[in-house]
Design an enzyme around this catalytic site. Structure first.
Site, PDB file in Angstrom:
ATOM      1  N   LYS A  89      32.673  47.346  39.803  1.00 26.15           N
ATOM      2  CA  LYS A  89      32.353  45.991  40.009  1.00 26.15           C
ATOM      3  C   LYS A  89      30.915  45.935  40.414  1.00 26.15           C
ATOM      4  O   LYS A  89      30.460  46.904  40.898  1.00 26.15           O
ATOM      5  CB  LYS A  89      33.172  45.557  41.518  1.00 26.15           C
ATOM      6  CG  LYS A  89      32.938  44.084  42.222  1.00 26.15           C
ATOM      7  CD  LYS A  89      33.787  43.958  43.327  1.00 26.15           C
ATOM      8  CE  LYS A  89      33.591  42.675  43.979  1.00 26.15           C
ATOM      9  NZ  LYS A  89      34.624  42.423  44.998  1.00 26.15           N
ATOM     10  N   SER A 164      37.836  38.272  44.312  1.00 25.00           N
ATOM     11  CA  SER A 164      36.551  38.394  43.922  1.00 25.00           C
ATOM     12  C   SER A 164      36.204  39.223  42.776  1.00 25.00           C
ATOM     13  O   SER A 164      35.180  39.095  41.896  1.00 25.00           O
ATOM     14  CB  SER A 164      35.394  38.548  44.787  1.00 25.00           C
ATOM     15  OG  SER A 164      35.510  40.036  45.471  1.00 25.00           O
ATOM     16  N   SER A 188      40.644  40.636  47.299  1.00 26.89           N
ATOM     17  CA  SER A 188      39.779  40.772  46.208  1.00 26.89           C
ATOM     18  C   SER A 188      40.047  41.811  44.982  1.00 26.89           C
ATOM     19  O   SER A 188      39.799  41.494  44.107  1.00 26.89           O
ATOM     20  CB  SER A 188      38.362  40.729  46.349  1.00 26.89           C
ATOM     21  OG  SER A 188      37.907  39.708  47.080  1.00 26.89           O
TER      22      SER A 188
END
Length: 483
Positions: A89, A164, A188
């Protein structure tokens, strides 16, 4: 030529279908090379670039690392992830590879050191494949980024990925990488895992290292992983925690396993197709020999968990981000980040994150949430596990399948319309208590969109939870590649 090209594509797709453990074993046994595996993944990343799951991939660096891994294999050196590419990420710092945190203003920021979890992957022989797309500053549940675009659901590109850590869920589901490191504060990892149909593991808060990862809340944040199956999550967990405890070869069936579910807390506000799939899944577990028992965490449980978590979430953001900038020499300021946020998110920060905002959380409210409400939520979980002897609490990960892009704030749950925030309703309580959680697919909707099942375990019992999840997965199976 066309037949040869199709053959090459078939070979490439077959390589790309390998998960972490399978690829590591094949490379270790010299059945495939790390370079051929990396090339196959890079080709799929090019072929499915329209999914928008990556912000940055340095192809030359990936191939150079793969060739180096092949030389190590040839010399007899072994490591658990040797030669296996893993995505990260873009909230994680990566040495020599830009780290944007989803912000255009950090588009040229190249850190001088790795986040601790990234270093653990490298130390385990893994290759950093690229940086996954994410919502700006990890604030959002749909996968939309103003600067880098919407991460698209590979099961249907007209639908969101979840957030996210949306790019991570997409890249693993689409077989662009076998695993991706993500971050989970209120869901997330688990939300995109549910919506994209992969396995997402959120460790007990604090169990995985968090240094070098852009934060939201020091109380709630945890790093974690997406993978195609539970075994791969177990392998990554061992590498990141540097735990050399041998894997358990316990009974693979569900016979003798006790699972709890709380319909009052987790089924009253879900889409009918999700509720139906969940109840059918309970029936399958019972048929497989599991003891599935009903519990009640209290009528006020969900409301307390949501309120307390959001109060902690927003109150801790400013201090956490400022500390991260200072400790990691990030070339920006908190004020500059606020100015660069997309309009809707900037308004949220102005109202709730900035001390001047009308909705800023007071000291009294914050301390009540942090010390009193969280303690009560933890107590109820502990009581439920103790009273039932359950190894896991099961629930629908998200109350709906992935909403359409552009319809994120019009999610229909029966006759009730809700905003995107509802996607985290079921994941938030475990975050508040710091419990480990695993989301894995329990099927698809009539339109082919994944439906996720979450298993939450007792605090600190991560490996035991993963072993139960592996037994559950053998009943449910995994989803095939969507693209």
């Amino acid at each position: 030529m066309q037949g040869r090209a199709e053959g090459n594509k078939g070979e490439s797709d077959a390589l790309a279908s390998l998960g972490v453990a399978a690829a590591a074993k094949a490379i270790r046994n010299r059945e495939i090379s790390s370079e051929s595996y990396a090339n196959a993944l890079l080709q799929r990343a090019r072929d499915y670039a329209d999914l928008n799951s990556f912000i940055t991939i340095d192809e030359d660096a990936v191939l150079q690392a793969a060739r180096a891994a092949d030389k190590l294999v040839a010399s007899g050196i072994t490591a658990p992830l040797l030669g296996v590419p893993v995505a990260v990420k873009d909230s994680y710092l990566t040495e020599g590879l830009r780290s944007t945190i989803g912000l255009s203003t950090l588009g040229h920021f190249v850190p001088e050191h790795d986040a601790d979890s990234v270093q653990a992957i490298r130390d385990g022989g893994g290759i950093i494949f690229g940086k996954n797309n994410l919502v700006e500053m990890s604030f959002g549940l749909t996968g939309h980024n103003e600067a880098f675009g919407q991460a698209k659901n590979p099961h249907n590109v007209d639908h969101v990925s979840g957030g996210s850590s949306g790019g991570g869920g997409v890249s693993v589901a689409a077989r662009l990488v076998p695993a991706s490191l993500g971050g989970d504060t209120i869901g997330s990892i688990r939300v995109p895992a549910s919506l994209c149909g992969v396995v997402g593991f959120k460790p007990t808060t604090g169990r995985w290292p968090r240094a070098g990862v852009a934060p939201i809340s020091h109380t709630l944040d945890t790093t974690g992983v997406f993978a195609r199956n539970v075994d791969d999550c177990i392998l990554i967990d061992r590498v990141v925690t540097r735990d050399e405890t041998p894997d358990s070869n316990a009974d693979s069936s569900l016979r003798g396993v006790t699972l709890a579910y709380a319909p009052r807390q987790y089924l009253e506000l879900v889409a009918p197709e999700v509720a139906a799939r969940f109840l059918e899944t309970i029936r399958r577990f019972r048929d497989a020999g599991a003891n599935v028992v009903e519990v009640d965490l209290g009528r006020d449980f969900s409301g307390r968990a949501l309120t307390a978590t959001w109060n902690i979430f927003f109150r801790e953001t400013k201090a956490a981000v400022e500390k991260f900038i200072r400790q990691n020499n990030v070339p920006t300021t908190f004020d500059a980040i606020v100015e660069g946020l997309k309009p809707g998110l900037k308004n949220v920060w102005g109202h709730l994150v900035l001390p001047t905002g009308e909705g800023y959380i007071s000291d009294d409210v914050y301390h009540q949430a942090l010390w009193a409400e969280r303690a009560e939520i933890k107590r109820r979980y502990a009581e439920a596990f103790s009273n039932t002897g359950a190894q896991a609490l099961i629930l629908p990960t998200t109350p709906s399948v992935a909403p359409m892009i552009g319809q994120e704030d019009k999610i229909l749950l029966g006759d009730h319309e809700a905003s995107q925030l509802v996607l985290a309703n079921n994941t938030i309580p475990a975050s508040a208590a710091g419990l480990p959680g695993v989301s894995l697919p329990m099927g698809v909707s009539d339109k082919g969109l994944p439906i996720g099942l979450e298993l939450d375990g007792p605090f600190g019992r991560d490996r035991a939870l993963l072993y139960v999840a592996r037994r559950v997965e053998r009943v449910l199976g995994t989803l095939s590649a969507p693209v």
